[in-house]
Write a protein that holds these residues in place. Sequence first.
Motif, short mmCIF file in Angstrom:
data_model
loop_
_atom_site.label_atom_id
_atom_site.label_comp_id
_atom_site.label_asym_id
_atom_site.label_seq_id
_atom_site.Cartn_x
_atom_site.Cartn_y
_atom_site.Cartn_z
N ALA A 42 0.89 -1.17 -0.18
CA ALA A 42 0.02 -0.13 -0.06
C ALA A 42 0.88 1.12 0.01
O ALA A 42 2.02 0.99 0.15
CB ALA A 42 -0.93 0.09 1.16
N GLU A 43 0.26 2.49 -0.29
CA GLU A 43 0.91 3.60 -0.34
C GLU A 43 -0.13 4.76 0.27
O GLU A 43 -1.23 4.64 -0.06
CB GLU A 43 1.10 4.17 -1.89
CG GLU A 43 2.27 3.46 -2.44
CD GLU A 43 2.54 3.86 -3.87
OE1 GLU A 43 3.75 3.64 -4.36
OE2 GLU A 43 1.59 4.55 -4.34
N LEU A 44 0.53 5.61 1.12
CA LEU A 44 0.03 7.10 1.45
C LEU A 44 0.43 7.84 0.33
O LEU A 44 1.62 8.22 0.24
CB LEU A 44 0.31 7.20 2.89
CG LEU A 44 -0.24 6.61 3.98
CD1 LEU A 44 0.47 7.01 5.32
CD2 LEU A 44 -1.98 6.92 4.00
N ARG A 45 -0.60 8.58 -0.23
CA ARG A 45 -0.54 9.60 -1.35
C ARG A 45 -0.95 10.97 -1.11
O ARG A 45 -2.05 10.97 -0.55
CB ARG A 45 -1.05 9.27 -2.86
CG ARG A 45 -0.53 7.93 -3.17
CD ARG A 45 -1.19 7.51 -4.55
NE ARG A 45 -0.86 6.18 -5.08
CZ ARG A 45 -1.31 5.74 -6.25
NH1 ARG A 45 -2.38 6.37 -6.65
NH2 ARG A 45 -0.74 4.50 -6.65
N LEU A 46 0.00 11.86 -1.13
CA LEU A 46 -0.50 13.26 -0.74
C LEU A 46 -0.42 14.18 -1.87
O LEU A 46 0.37 14.55 -2.56
CB LEU A 46 0.81 14.00 0.35
CG LEU A 46 0.28 15.42 0.91
CD1 LEU A 46 -0.83 15.26 1.90
CD2 LEU A 46 1.37 15.86 1.31
N PRO A 47 -1.95 14.41 -2.35
CA PRO A 47 -1.96 15.25 -3.43
C PRO A 47 -1.34 16.86 -3.29
O PRO A 47 -1.68 17.58 -2.25
CB PRO A 47 -3.11 15.37 -3.84
CG PRO A 47 -4.04 15.07 -2.58
CD PRO A 47 -2.82 14.49 -1.66
N VAL A 48 -0.72 17.27 -4.38
CA VAL A 48 0.02 18.69 -4.26
C VAL A 48 -0.27 19.39 -5.65
O VAL A 48 0.37 18.67 -6.60
CB VAL A 48 1.53 18.83 -4.01
CG1 VAL A 48 1.95 20.18 -3.81
CG2 VAL A 48 1.72 18.17 -2.57
N GLY A 49 -0.90 20.23 -5.88
CA GLY A 49 -1.24 21.02 -7.02
C GLY A 49 -0.17 21.26 -7.97
O GLY A 49 -0.11 21.12 -9.30
N ASP A 50 0.97 21.78 -7.38
CA ASP A 50 2.23 22.12 -7.87
C ASP A 50 3.47 21.79 -7.23
O ASP A 50 3.88 22.48 -6.28
CB ASP A 50 2.28 23.89 -8.47
CG ASP A 50 3.46 24.04 -9.46
OD1 ASP A 50 4.44 23.28 -9.37
OD2 ASP A 50 3.12 25.11 -9.97
N LEU A 51 4.04 20.65 -7.66
CA LEU A 51 5.18 20.04 -6.98
C LEU A 51 6.44 21.11 -6.88
O LEU A 51 7.15 20.91 -5.96
CB LEU A 51 5.69 18.73 -7.37
CG LEU A 51 4.54 17.80 -7.13
CD1 LEU A 51 5.00 16.38 -7.76
CD2 LEU A 51 4.32 17.44 -5.70
N ARG A 52 6.40 22.10 -7.91
CA ARG A 52 7.53 22.85 -7.75
C ARG A 52 7.76 23.81 -6.48
O ARG A 52 8.65 24.25 -6.23
CB ARG A 52 7.35 23.83 -8.97
CG ARG A 52 7.69 23.14 -10.25
CD ARG A 52 7.56 24.26 -11.61
NE ARG A 52 5.86 24.43 -11.40
CZ ARG A 52 5.50 25.34 -12.49
NH1 ARG A 52 6.31 25.63 -13.55
NH2 ARG A 52 4.19 25.74 -12.40
N GLY A 53 6.43 23.87 -6.02
CA GLY A 53 6.42 24.98 -4.86
C GLY A 53 6.39 24.04 -3.43
O GLY A 53 6.29 24.58 -2.34
N LEU A 54 6.78 22.89 -3.61
CA LEU A 54 7.05 22.12 -2.21
C LEU A 54 8.55 22.40 -1.65
O LEU A 54 9.31 21.62 -2.17
CB LEU A 54 6.81 20.65 -2.51
CG LEU A 54 6.70 19.52 -1.15
CD1 LEU A 54 5.63 20.14 -0.10
CD2 LEU A 54 6.59 18.31 -1.59
N GLN A 55 8.66 23.16 -0.83
CA GLN A 55 9.90 23.74 -0.69
C GLN A 55 10.72 22.93 0.38
O GLN A 55 11.72 22.54 0.33
CB GLN A 55 9.84 25.36 0.00
CG GLN A 55 9.44 26.18 -1.01
CD GLN A 55 9.60 27.53 -0.52
OE1 GLN A 55 9.59 27.79 0.66
NE2 GLN A 55 9.63 28.70 -1.37
N GLU A 56 9.81 22.34 1.36
CA GLU A 56 10.15 21.49 2.44
C GLU A 56 9.27 20.74 3.08
O GLU A 56 8.03 21.02 3.22
CB GLU A 56 10.98 22.76 3.41
CG GLU A 56 11.73 21.88 4.79
CD GLU A 56 11.85 22.82 5.76
OE1 GLU A 56 12.58 22.55 6.71
OE2 GLU A 56 11.86 24.11 5.53
#
Length: 449
Positions: A144-158
């Motif tokens: 199994a996986e836990l998936r976290l949706p993020v609209g624009d991964l470029r903005g995931l800073q930390e």
Amino acid sequence: MMQWTQTVMAKVLGIGVLALLMTIPLLQVNGLVSERQQLRETAIAQIAQGWGGRQVLGGPVLVVPTVRPMPMEGLVAAPWQVGSESLLADTLRLDAAMDVQMRGYGIYTAPVFVATVKLDAQFRAQDLAHYRQASAARWQGGKAELRLPVGDLRGLQEVSGLRINGQPARFESSAERLGLWPTVVVPIDLDALGGQPIDVQVDLKLAGTEALQLLPLARSTEVTMRAPWRDPSFVGAALPLEHAIDTRGFNAHWHLLDLNRSYGQHWVDNDAAMIPALQASTFGVQLYQPVDVYQRNVRAGKYGLLFIAMTFVAFFLFEVLKRLRVHPVQYLLVGAALATFYVVLLALSEQIGFGPAYALAAVAVVVLVGGYATAVLRARRAGLLLGGVLGLIYTVLYGLIAAEQYALLIGALVLLAMVGLMMYLTRRIDWYAYVPKSTEPPAAIMDKP
């Protein structure tokens, strides 16, 4: 006897045609505003490309691989189809503190933010057991996986912290998506958990431009959001239950249930209906810019024809009441000056803001038209009076632009007052008479008591 073209009726019709002709440059100005808006959108896209676009963030979704029988006619042993199923958390609590600043690209600026997010989600053991038993497929829980949706991964800073049941973990990049949005994933072994509930805690920093929206991916979703921005626009499928806005910014709180959305706690991942359903459930805040110069330029242009017509009427009343003569070409030049106002306003407002730009453009056009009227009519008093009337018209126009919610009401009352004033001033005019040709110079007429 004077020609028919010199009658009052012919003059009125001619002025009406000239006023309609002025819609051509006004339409060109509106097209110019649209073009500049597109340039601004392109600039914002460039800012977002390096910073992060309009963000959408959801809670963690448990995705379990499955094998499902595919009954086919005439076959004794049915083939199996490999797929996956998604299960949502029971509770999701999310706290987002946004730090906002303005970023520029050329002459254009846009609000950008960095949101410090604390996220806490719980999956109940009863839900895991229930859906495992109720599913028509065989769960392959060990992968199994836990998936976290993020609209624009470029903005995931930390991602400063990720803990699953108190144990540190780490997100991995993935090509998997939840609806329209990319995800980061963390593998999880359901068999090793032995039927225990799953508690997920995430601390991250997410950068974006103009808007942050959220997905209610839990049976109960609670969201708190705050930012030093005085003009938030709450958008999407749900408005905040509580919010406070003051000079320091805003603070808002949402609480949504699974009953408030159009999808359940569990679905098969190849269900095409889930994509629009997920998209329709987003909610959050947009960093609205109430002083957007293009919005105000568009609103000013909508009243352009009305105010050109009002200026023409003022000139016409001078002709009728003071028995002066103004040639149609002179009307046309005055209309061109009035249309130029909107080009000057647009150009200046991009540089110095809408208010100062409006004042400078209005003063320039009032001086230009007032001075031209003085020269044409050869009467300083007439030029000053017409300049004053034009200044009053631009003051009224600015009031209409500033009064966002009451613009229609104010505009309707001003229009009614203007029509009433024209009716009053022309109540004694014999519209069947010809326009008499004055033998006295205009200055002498204007100086008469």
